[in-house]
Design an enzyme around this catalytic site. Structure first.
Site, PDB file in Angstrom:
ATOM      1  CG  HIS A   1      -2.046  -1.048   1.031  1.00 23.79           C
ATOM      2  ND1 HIS A   1      -2.559  -1.765   2.078  1.00 23.79           N
ATOM      3  CD2 HIS A   1      -2.695  -1.478  -0.080  1.00 23.79           C
ATOM      4  CE1 HIS A   1      -3.493  -2.598   1.623  1.00 23.79           C
ATOM      5  NE2 HIS A   1      -3.583  -2.446   0.325  1.00 23.79           N
TER       6      HIS A   1
ATOM      7  CG  ASP B   1      -5.274  -2.362  -4.429  1.00 22.34           C
ATOM      8  OD1 ASP B   1      -4.639  -3.407  -4.663  1.00 22.34           O
ATOM      9  OD2 ASP B   1      -5.668  -2.045  -3.286  1.00 22.34           O
TER      10      ASP B   1
ATOM     11  CG  ASP C   1      -3.537 -12.066  -9.312  1.00 26.00           C
ATOM     12  OD1 ASP C   1      -2.926 -10.978  -9.241  1.00 26.00           O
ATOM     13  OD2 ASP C   1      -3.322 -13.023  -8.553  1.00 26.00           O
TER      14      ASP C   1
HETATM   15  N1  SAM Z   1      -3.527  -6.150  -3.110  1.00 22.24           N
HETATM   16  C1  SAM Z   1      -4.337  -7.135  -3.699  1.00 22.24           C
HETATM   17  C2  SAM Z   1      -3.602  -8.061  -4.616  1.00 22.24           C
HETATM   18  O1  SAM Z   1      -2.624  -7.692  -5.202  1.00 22.24           O
HETATM   19  O2  SAM Z   1      -4.028  -9.218  -4.717  1.00 22.24           O
HETATM   20  C3  SAM Z   1      -5.569  -6.545  -4.312  1.00 22.24           C
HETATM   21  C4  SAM Z   1      -6.460  -6.112  -3.175  1.00 22.24           C
HETATM   22  S1  SAM Z   1      -8.037  -5.491  -3.439  1.00 22.24           S
HETATM   23  C5  SAM Z   1      -8.885  -6.445  -2.213  1.00 22.24           C
HETATM   24  C6  SAM Z   1      -8.652  -6.092  -4.996  1.00 22.24           C
HETATM   25  C7  SAM Z   1     -10.089  -5.668  -5.223  1.00 22.24           C
HETATM   26  O3  SAM Z   1     -10.332  -5.496  -6.621  1.00 22.24           O
HETATM   27  C8  SAM Z   1     -11.148  -6.655  -4.726  1.00 22.24           C
HETATM   28  O4  SAM Z   1     -11.828  -6.106  -3.636  1.00 22.24           O
HETATM   29  C9  SAM Z   1     -12.062  -6.863  -5.956  1.00 22.24           C
HETATM   30  O5  SAM Z   1     -13.437  -6.955  -5.612  1.00 22.24           O
HETATM   31  C10 SAM Z   1     -11.734  -5.629  -6.771  1.00 22.24           C
HETATM   32  N2  SAM Z   1     -12.065  -5.765  -8.196  1.00 22.24           N
HETATM   33  C11 SAM Z   1     -11.850  -6.832  -9.009  1.00 22.24           C
HETATM   34  N3  SAM Z   1     -12.303  -6.580 -10.246  1.00 22.24           N
HETATM   35  C12 SAM Z   1     -12.822  -5.313 -10.231  1.00 22.24           C
HETATM   36  C13 SAM Z   1     -13.437  -4.496 -11.217  1.00 22.24           C
HETATM   37  N4  SAM Z   1     -13.629  -4.933 -12.472  1.00 22.24           N
HETATM   38  N5  SAM Z   1     -13.840  -3.248 -10.852  1.00 22.24           N
HETATM   39  C14 SAM Z   1     -13.654  -2.795  -9.584  1.00 22.24           C
HETATM   40  N6  SAM Z   1     -13.079  -3.547  -8.602  1.00 22.24           N
HETATM   41  C15 SAM Z   1     -12.665  -4.791  -8.922  1.00 22.24           C
END
Ligand code: SAM
Length: 289
Positions: A64, A158, A161
């Site tokens: 972060h 953020d 994958d």
């Molecule tokens: N630091 C983490 C990693 O590298 O694995 C990522 C953390 S953060 C929790 C990732 C977030 O992206 C999740 O809460 C997921 O719901 C969100 N996410 C995935 N696809 C998305 C999209 N198309 N639009 C917005 N958020 C999305």
């Protein structure tokens, strides 16, 4: 090992990382994600979505801080910031350490992850939720950037994958929309995987960023949770040099920033890429046309 329980991450094709389970704190199937929260003696609370580790309370500061402070300190005067994804909201807390930021919009697809993180990860996000500059929108990040007329100085992707709902955040059209949403002098930083264990995700991220932006590179961080070598954060801009500004300027701007990993020296050094990562970046960028 007898008698101990382990939770195994299943995100990678040829490698598995297991966390000792001291306690299961929560497990559920939400609308969009399967969600597991455990306690581990070394990593503290560990959150997995769909078998992929997202955040741990012990080492979240590395990811972060480096995702937020590298572009914000390099920019020097960012007022409008967008986070795409970022459900645990630990990144928001780092962004909001910068007093010049007037507004932070976070677009997260899964409301349940936000609610869950607010309840279980207050130690990394309470300050963000208490900050009036912080606005959350529940939407697909790709839809948001396609439609919005807002413009941002810094955009941080953020994401999970490049599978499931996160896949769209690695596409060419998403990056073109990011460029449209960026103000002059703006910087985009993206979660671009661990190049050694996720070479395809890394290549896709670098290639598609370079199709949209004048300058594309990455910088590297060492996060124990994301095993398999350095993790890469993609860096892209239309009009900024990743080598700028100089160290003295970074040090001046970061003088009152409270951090545990980020320093101006680390900021500079993170752009020095191991040769296999630099070569993979160069090959991806060269293959863009
Ligand atoms: N630091 C983490 C990693 O590298 O694995 C990522 C953390 S953060 C929790 C990732 C977030 O992206 C999740 O809460 C997921 O719901 C969100 N996410 C995935 N696809 C998305 C999209 N198309 N639009 C917005 N958020 C999305």
């Amino acid at each position: 090992m007898t008698g101990r329980r382990w939770l195994t991450e299943t995100a990678f094709a040829h490698m598995r990382m297991s966390f000792e389970v001291a306690r299961v704190l929560h497990a559920e199937h939400g609308d969009r994600h399967r969600l597991d929260l455990i306690e581990n003696p070394l990593f503290g609370k560990v959150l997995m979505l769909d078998g992929a580790t997202q955040v741990t309370t012990a080492d979240e500061f590395i990811y972060h801080e480096m995702m937020a402070h590298v572009p914000l300190v390099a920019h020097g005067a960012a007022h409008e910031v967008l986070i795409v994804g970022g459900g645990d909201c630990g990144l928001a807390e780092e962004v909001l350490k910068h007093p010049a930021v007037a507004r932070l919009v976070q677009v997260e697809i899964d409301a349940r992850v936000i609610d869950f993180a607010r309840t279980h990860f207050a130690e990394i996000n309470a300050a963000a939720f208490a900050d009036p500059r912080f606005q959350i929108e529940i939407a697909d990040g790709a839809d948001f950037v396609r439609r919005t007329d807002r413009r941002f100085d810094i955009i941080l992707v953020d994401s999970t994958d490049a599978t499931g709902p996160g896949a769209v955040l690695f596409t060419e059209s998403f990056h073109a929309d990011l460029r449209r949403c960026l103000r002059p002098g703006g910087i985009v930083v993206t979660q671009s995987g661990v190049p050694f264990v996720q070479p395809d995700d890394f290549t896709t991220a670098m290639r598609n960023l370079s199709k949209a932006f004048a300058t594309t590179t990455c910088y590297v961080i060492a996060v124990p949770t994301y095993a398999g070598g350095h993790m890469a954060l993609g860096w892209a801009s239309m009009d900024r040099d990743p080598d700028a500004p100089d160290l003295a300027t970074l040090a001046n701007r970061a003088a009152s920033l409270a951090t545990r990993y980020y320093t101006p020296d680390v900021h500079k050094a993170a752009f020095a890429l191991p040769r296999y990562i630099r070569d993979a970046r160069d090959a991806a960028v060269a293959s863009r046309s």
